[in-house]
Each structure stands twice: as C-alpha cells, then as structure tokens.
Design an enzyme around this catalytic site. Structure first.
Site, short mmCIF file in Angstrom:
data_model
loop_
_atom_site.label_atom_id
_atom_site.label_comp_id
_atom_site.label_asym_id
_atom_site.label_seq_id
_atom_site.Cartn_x
_atom_site.Cartn_y
_atom_site.Cartn_z
N CYS A 278 -3.76 13.77 -20.16
CA CYS A 278 -3.22 12.93 -21.24
C CYS A 278 -2.46 11.71 -20.71
CB CYS A 278 -2.34 13.76 -22.17
SG CYS A 278 -0.70 14.13 -21.50
N CYS B 203 0.55 18.65 -22.60
CA CYS B 203 -0.80 19.15 -22.95
C CYS B 203 -1.26 20.30 -22.07
CB CYS B 203 -1.82 18.01 -22.90
SG CYS B 203 -2.36 17.58 -21.24
N GLN C 258 0.84 -1.19 0.00
CA GLN C 258 0.00 0.00 0.00
C GLN C 258 0.88 1.26 0.00
OE1 GLN C 258 -2.18 -1.81 3.57
NE2 GLN C 258 -3.79 -0.55 2.70
N HIS D 43 -1.24 1.41 -4.50
CA HIS D 43 -1.57 2.84 -4.46
C HIS D 43 -0.61 3.69 -5.29
CE1 HIS D 43 -3.79 1.99 -0.39
NE2 HIS D 43 -4.45 1.57 -1.44
N ASP E 107 6.34 4.61 -1.53
CA ASP E 107 7.71 5.13 -1.33
C ASP E 107 8.78 4.38 -2.13
OD1 ASP E 107 8.04 2.72 0.19
OD2 ASP E 107 7.47 3.76 2.04
N THR F 172 0.04 -2.84 8.42
CA THR F 172 -1.16 -2.26 7.84
C THR F 172 -2.31 -2.42 8.82
OG1 THR F 172 -2.86 -2.55 6.12
CG2 THR F 172 -1.33 -4.39 6.46
#
Ligand code: ZN
Length: 245
Positions: A123, A148, A92, A112, A95, A186
């Site tokens: 774009c 863009c 998750q 993530h 880094d 986690t």
C-alpha cells in the site's frame, strides 16, 4: 580553473566511510566481503523468502548508520551551498548524512532512497524506520505493515527495482544545468548514476572526480583527485569558493 557558478555534486559510499559506514564495492566493501548479502538484496528474493526478510531486519537493526555522524566532507558541501554555488546534491547514499550535516533537504536528491524510513510494498505506506525497528527489537522478526499487513522494507532501491522516475528526472536536470559536475566517493560503475557524468559533459560542464580508486570516467575528467575524501573535498570546495570570490 575558472570560476564555476553552478555546481552539481554526485556522492557515493566513499564520502561516508569516514563516518563509519562501509562502502559496497571497495576492498572492504559489504558486497566484496559477502557476495551472499548482495544476492539477498534482490527485491524478488526479499518478497519470496521470509528468511531473507528476517536477515534484512536484523541487518537494519545493526546498521552502522544509527551511530554515524557527518564528517568534514559532508560539511564542506554545506559550505558550498551557503556560498551560493550548489545547484544540487545528488547522492547514492541512503544514510541522510548530508541532511544531518546541514544540507537543505530540497537540495538533496536521494537516488537510492533512505534507510531512515520504511515502506510497505503493498500500500506504499511510509513510516519512520525507528518505529518498525522498535517492533523488531520487541520480537517481531518480520513486522508487517500496520495498515494493510503487507511486506515492509526500507525505503531504498533494491537490486531489481527501478529508480523512481521523478528522482531520476531531477538528477538528470541537475547534471545538465550545471557548469561543474563533481563526483565524490563513487566507483561510477552503477547506472544510471554513473551516466550522470556523461550527461553533464554532454551539456557543457567540466567534470572533477574525487575517489580513492580509478573510475571508468577518469579519462573524461578535467581533474581526478585520488587523495582521501575527508581532506580532498574540503580543499576543493575552498578552492571553488575562493575562485568565486
Ligand atoms: Zn501496507
């Protein structure tokens, strides 16, 4: 425990706190201490409000990730891979400390995304974050896409954005095809990441949880380790490697 041959690992912010990167939901977490930062991390606010974007670029410039180095827990997972036991390393974290520790990039599934790249929301151009932050340092407070002119952000999943379907599919496959699933650092409160534990159990894997705080999946785990990750994970990996003989 008897010898697992295929281990999938899920890591969260807790594995990187020893590297100087604060977690989000712990007692000293980024969101815990500054709920406004969580609100500003919503994609719709980021797109709608230039001030939110300017604050985000300042935060990226000062992000602790730029000075962070992998720690013993990251390195233990490299050992697990070199022993031939690692099915996949799902993280998750944004880094890239697993890759910097030496984990093979093809083993790492970044649920993530990564803060080390920037993406254009119009774009989809991906550029190294260093190039964009150099523009911020030079005085552009909200640097537009060089191709863009669109809005750029880090190549991470914000609140209000879905996980990339191919990334989630790879994570589900890794959870369903291992015989041991290890969740490290986690809180297991954010889905779909947390649900990977349930998938692994449903498909016959055992579950080990290494986390400082209790999680909603503790009662389903074969083993819950509440000791500091920097010591607990290397010890667990050694045990797995020794058992595999
Ligand atoms: Zn663009």
């Amino acid at each position: 425990m008897n010898e697992p041959t295929s281990v999938s690992v899920l890591t969260g912010a807790g594995i990187s706190t020893d590297s100087g990167i604060p977690d989000y939901r712990g007692p000293q977490g980024v969101w815990t201490k500054d709920p406004q930062a969580a609100a500003n991390a919503d994609i719709s606010r980021y797109v709608a409000d230039p001030e939110v974007r300017r604050a985000s670029w300042r935060a990226r410039l000062g992000h602790p990730v730029w000075d962070a180095r992998p720690n013993d827990a990251h390195r233990a997972l490299v050992d697990l891979e070199h022993a031939g036991l690692l099915r996949a390393l799902i993280t998750q974290n944004i880094d890239e400390l697993h890759q910097r520790a030496g984990s093979a990039p093809e083993k790492v599934i970044e649920l993530h995304g990564t803060v080390r790249r920037a993406e254009c929301l119009s774009c989809d151009l991906i550029t190294p974050m260093g190039e964009v932050l150099a523009r911020v340092s030079a005085g552009e407070d909200d640097p537009p896409c060089p191709r863009c002119g669109g809005i750029q952000k880090s190549n991470t999943i914000s609140f209000g954005q879905n996980l990339k379907s191919e990334v989630l599919a790879a994570a589900l496959d890794a959870a369903r095809s291992c015989d041991l699933f290890v969740a490290v650092g986690t809180s297991l409160t954010v889905h779909p990441a947390a649900g990977l534990c349930g998938e692994a159990i449903d498909f016959g894997a055992r579950l080990v949880i290494v986390n400082a705080e209790p999680t909603p999946y503790d009662s389903f785990a074969d083993q819950v380790i509440n000791e500091p990750i920097g010591q607990a994970l290397p010890a667990l990996v050694k045990e797995l490697i020794d058992a595999a003989g």
